[in-house]
Design an enzyme around this catalytic site. Structure first.
Site, PDB file in Angstrom:
ATOM      1  N   GLN A  79     -11.393   7.328  -6.039  1.00  0.00           N
ATOM      2  CA  GLN A  79     -12.102   7.924  -4.501  1.00  0.00           C
ATOM      3  C   GLN A  79     -13.286   8.541  -4.857  1.00  0.00           C
ATOM      4  O   GLN A  79     -13.985   8.390  -5.985  1.00  0.00           O
ATOM      5  CB  GLN A  79     -11.266   8.978  -3.865  1.00  0.00           C
ATOM      6  CG  GLN A  79     -10.017   8.136  -3.115  1.00  0.00           C
ATOM      7  CD  GLN A  79     -10.320   7.590  -1.794  1.00  0.00           C
ATOM      8  OE1 GLN A  79     -11.575   7.616  -1.532  1.00  0.00           O
ATOM      9  NE2 GLN A  79      -9.435   6.810  -1.350  1.00  0.00           N
TER      10      GLN A  79
ATOM     11  N   CYS B  38      -8.828 -28.120  11.238  1.00  0.00           N
ATOM     12  CA  CYS B  38     -10.032 -28.799  11.300  1.00  0.00           C
ATOM     13  C   CYS B  38      -9.683 -30.277  11.484  1.00  0.00           C
ATOM     14  O   CYS B  38     -10.473 -31.073  11.802  1.00  0.00           O
ATOM     15  CB  CYS B  38     -10.973 -28.316  10.399  1.00  0.00           C
ATOM     16  SG  CYS B  38     -11.632 -26.622  10.565  1.00  0.00           S
TER      17      CYS B  38
ATOM     18  N   GLY C  29     -11.686   4.111  -0.031  1.00  0.00           N
ATOM     19  CA  GLY C  29     -12.609   4.762   0.724  1.00  0.00           C
ATOM     20  C   GLY C  29     -13.903   3.923   0.713  1.00  0.00           C
ATOM     21  O   GLY C  29     -14.920   4.640   1.328  1.00  0.00           O
TER      22      GLY C  29
ATOM     23  N   ASP D  44      -3.198   8.356  -1.764  1.00  0.00           N
ATOM     24  CA  ASP D  44      -4.535   8.988  -1.931  1.00  0.00           C
ATOM     25  C   ASP D  44      -4.948   9.433  -0.564  1.00  0.00           C
ATOM     26  O   ASP D  44      -4.460   9.211   0.438  1.00  0.00           O
ATOM     27  CB  ASP D  44      -5.444   8.184  -2.381  1.00  0.00           C
ATOM     28  CG  ASP D  44      -5.743   6.669  -1.412  1.00  0.00           C
ATOM     29  OD1 ASP D  44      -4.756   6.515  -0.687  1.00  0.00           O
ATOM     30  OD2 ASP D  44      -6.967   6.089  -1.342  1.00  0.00           O
TER      31      ASP D  44
ATOM     32  N   ASP E  43       0.872  -1.113   0.023  1.00  0.00           N
ATOM     33  CA  ASP E  43       0.059   0.128   0.022  1.00  0.00           C
ATOM     34  C   ASP E  43       0.886   1.332  -0.084  1.00  0.00           C
ATOM     35  O   ASP E  43       2.062   1.215   0.112  1.00  0.00           O
ATOM     36  CB  ASP E  43      -0.819   0.004   1.241  1.00  0.00           C
ATOM     37  CG  ASP E  43      -0.272   0.008   2.540  1.00  0.00           C
ATOM     38  OD1 ASP E  43       0.997   0.166   2.519  1.00  0.00           O
ATOM     39  OD2 ASP E  43      -0.961  -0.230   3.761  1.00  0.00           O
ATOM     40  N   SER E  44       0.229   2.429   0.030  1.00  0.00           N
ATOM     41  CA  SER E  44       1.221   3.790  -0.190  1.00  0.00           C
ATOM     42  C   SER E  44       1.582   4.206   1.184  1.00  0.00           C
ATOM     43  O   SER E  44       2.491   5.141   1.330  1.00  0.00           O
ATOM     44  CB  SER E  44       0.425   4.753  -0.804  1.00  0.00           C
ATOM     45  OG  SER E  44      -0.830   5.069   0.306  1.00  0.00           O
TER      46      SER E  44
ATOM     47  N   GLY F 263      -0.456   5.708   3.333  1.00  0.00           N
ATOM     48  CA  GLY F 263      -1.310   6.774   3.440  1.00  0.00           C
ATOM     49  C   GLY F 263      -2.590   6.626   4.780  1.00  0.00           C
ATOM     50  O   GLY F 263      -2.659   7.058   5.693  1.00  0.00           O
TER      51      GLY F 263
ATOM     52  N   CYS G 128     -14.726 -28.080   6.589  1.00  0.00           N
ATOM     53  CA  CYS G 128     -13.410 -27.720   6.158  1.00  0.00           C
ATOM     54  C   CYS G 128     -12.203 -28.556   6.375  1.00  0.00           C
ATOM     55  O   CYS G 128     -12.193 -29.512   7.109  1.00  0.00           O
ATOM     56  CB  CYS G 128     -13.014 -26.415   7.291  1.00  0.00           C
ATOM     57  SG  CYS G 128     -11.704 -25.662   6.988  1.00  0.00           S
TER      58      CYS G 128
ATOM     59  N   HIS H  38      -7.061 -21.774  10.200  1.00  0.00           N
ATOM     60  CA  HIS H  38      -8.429 -21.852   9.596  1.00  0.00           C
ATOM     61  C   HIS H  38      -9.058 -20.860   8.784  1.00  0.00           C
ATOM     62  O   HIS H  38      -9.557 -21.039   7.679  1.00  0.00           O
ATOM     63  CB  HIS H  38      -9.358 -22.343  10.732  1.00  0.00           C
ATOM     64  CG  HIS H  38     -10.772 -22.275  10.361  1.00  0.00           C
ATOM     65  ND1 HIS H  38     -11.258 -23.523   9.658  1.00  0.00           N
ATOM     66  CD2 HIS H  38     -11.682 -21.347  10.409  1.00  0.00           C
ATOM     67  CE1 HIS H  38     -12.665 -22.998   9.328  1.00  0.00           C
ATOM     68  NE2 HIS H  38     -12.757 -21.880   9.876  1.00  0.00           N
TER      69      HIS H  38
ATOM     70  N   CYS I  97      -8.857 -27.992   6.324  1.00  0.00           N
ATOM     71  CA  CYS I  97      -7.590 -27.267   6.807  1.00  0.00           C
ATOM     72  C   CYS I  97      -6.979 -28.095   7.995  1.00  0.00           C
ATOM     73  O   CYS I  97      -7.535 -28.943   8.411  1.00  0.00           O
ATOM     74  CB  CYS I  97      -7.910 -25.876   7.161  1.00  0.00           C
ATOM     75  SG  CYS I  97      -8.200 -25.670   8.906  1.00  0.00           S
TER      76      CYS I  97
ATOM     77  N   ASP J 175      -8.021  -7.384  -0.243  1.00  0.00           N
ATOM     78  CA  ASP J 175      -7.317  -7.652   1.128  1.00  0.00           C
ATOM     79  C   ASP J 175      -8.186  -7.350   2.352  1.00  0.00           C
ATOM     80  O   ASP J 175      -9.064  -6.383   1.988  1.00  0.00           O
ATOM     81  CB  ASP J 175      -5.937  -6.662   0.905  1.00  0.00           C
ATOM     82  CG  ASP J 175      -6.445  -5.057   1.478  1.00  0.00           C
ATOM     83  OD1 ASP J 175      -6.944  -4.376   0.524  1.00  0.00           O
ATOM     84  OD2 ASP J 175      -6.031  -4.814   2.689  1.00  0.00           O
TER      85      ASP J 175
HETATM   86 ZN   LIG Z   1     -10.531 -25.277   8.897  1.00  0.00          ZN
END
Ligand SMILES: [Zn+2]
Length: 367
Positions: free
Chosen positions: A182, A302, A209, A127, A73-74, A76, A297, A328, A299, A259
């Protein structure tokens, strides 16, 4: 999406690696989870250990030992939300470090220089971030300043690419630069911002924004109106969003890149995202619950840990609680994006979208 460190299948989710690491997990965990691209926070890396030190090590990829794409990121957003005694003028943002009180300035040019030294694959322009709600006049003035800053940032980026700026190390010659739209919750301002940002010409475009406290429906509406003004052949990045439901709804509106700190931050607070809604592992009702966090799940957490065990680890403040919960939650986010990509590829995104929401609403969420 092609970057200097490889291709990213979109739509994609970028875990937030604030200080050059995703909190509580290793890069090996991230690779096992199928993370394609990582986000680094310029503000934090600039203050510690410093972009000069990172540039001397060959850039962020080499320094942190991550070979896949990185977006920075910038800086900012953190200046606006973290730094002390900040003032903003046409030149940029002036602030004192939240760590030691030292004085700094972050201008559009400086944000480009720092990210050039970090050598991320995607750099963001600086920005201006306004708090929500703001009046249309305030949002217009801020959006116009962001456009002027975007012109300066692009000029600097191109000058660096042509090696015209002595004293700045370009750690990644293949770096791309994204512009940011923006305009708050005002459709006409968003349209103006999008058109003029595209006119400046960046490798791709982000929507900034949003996710700042406006109602969800407003965010969806602004996202769909804005993507309509952006080129179809370039990725669109919705910054700082959101819940799993937000990701599905935003993809439906043309977003390719996300993100968010939610999966990682909430994991450390004991909140788990599951296919049947959110659960709060702190709750007493899980004390003798032998089921995994999410029965659907696959993972590591789990497959190996029960809700009872996860609750115990959290209750005794064991460092493993943060790790297992983060594994998870990241898996849930990345798996959701994988299922979205598969559904799009097979032309059944709309039915996926419907069943995703039905599954989530089947059970009441924990508070
Ligand atoms: Zn999981």
């Amino acid at each position: 999406m092609a970057t200097a460190h490889g291709e990213v299948e979109t739509p994609a989710f970028m875990p937030v690696g604030t200080q050059g690491a995703v909190k509580a997990v290793t890069h090996r965990d991230l690779e096992d989870l199928g993370v394609q691209i990582l986000l680094g926070n310029t503000y934090h890396l600039y203050l510690r250990p410093g972009d000069d030190l990172i540039a001397r090590r060959g850039g962020l990829h080499t320094f942190i030992g991550w070979t896949k794409p990185i977006l920075t990121d910038s800086g900012g957003y953190q200046v606006f939300s973290l730094a002390a005694r900040r003032t903003i003028d046409e030149q940029g943002a002036h602030f004192r470090s939240h760590l030691d009180g030292s004085a700094h300035s972050l201008t559009p040019e400086k944000a480009v220089d720092i990210q050039a030294q970090l050598g991320s694959d995607i750099a963001m322009v600086l920005d201006e971030c306004l708090a929500h709600p703001a009046t249309a006049d305030a949002v217009r003035a801020s959006m116009q300043r962001t456009l002027r800053w975007a012109c300066r940032a692009r000029d600097r980026f191109l000058a660096l690419r042509d090696r015209l700026v002595p004293g700045v190390v370009v750690s990644n010659p293949g770096q791309a630069q994204f512009g940011i739209v923006q305009g708050g919750v005002f459709p006409d301002l968003r349209e103006e911002s999008a058109c003029q940002t595209v006119e400046i010409g960046f490798e791709a475009y982000a929507i900034g924004g949003l996710s700042v406290g406006e109602p969800t429906e407003v965010m969806y509406d602004v996202a769909s109106r804005t993507t309509a003004c952006l080129p179809e052949d370039r990725p669109r990045y919705l910054m700082g969003t959101g819940t799993p439901e937000d990701l599905v709804e935003s993809v439906a509106r043309g977003i390719d890149l996300f993100d968010c700190v939610l999966p990682t931050r909430n994991a450390r607070n004991g909140q788990l995202f599951t296919s049947e809604g959110r659960i709060n592992i702190k709750n007493a009702r899980y004390a003798e619950d032998d089921r995994p966090a999410d029965p659907h799940c696959g993972c590591y957490t789990c497959r190996t840990a029960s809700r009872a065990y996860l609750r115990h680890l959290f209750a005794v403040n064991e460092i493993n609680a943060a790790t297992l919960n983060t594994l998870h939650n990241l898996h849930f986010y990345l798996d959701t994006l994988q299922r979205i990509r598969d559904a799009i590829a097979f032309g059944r995104f709309e039915s996926f979208r419907l069943s995703f929401h039905q599954s989530l609403s089947r059970q009441p969420h924990d508070s």
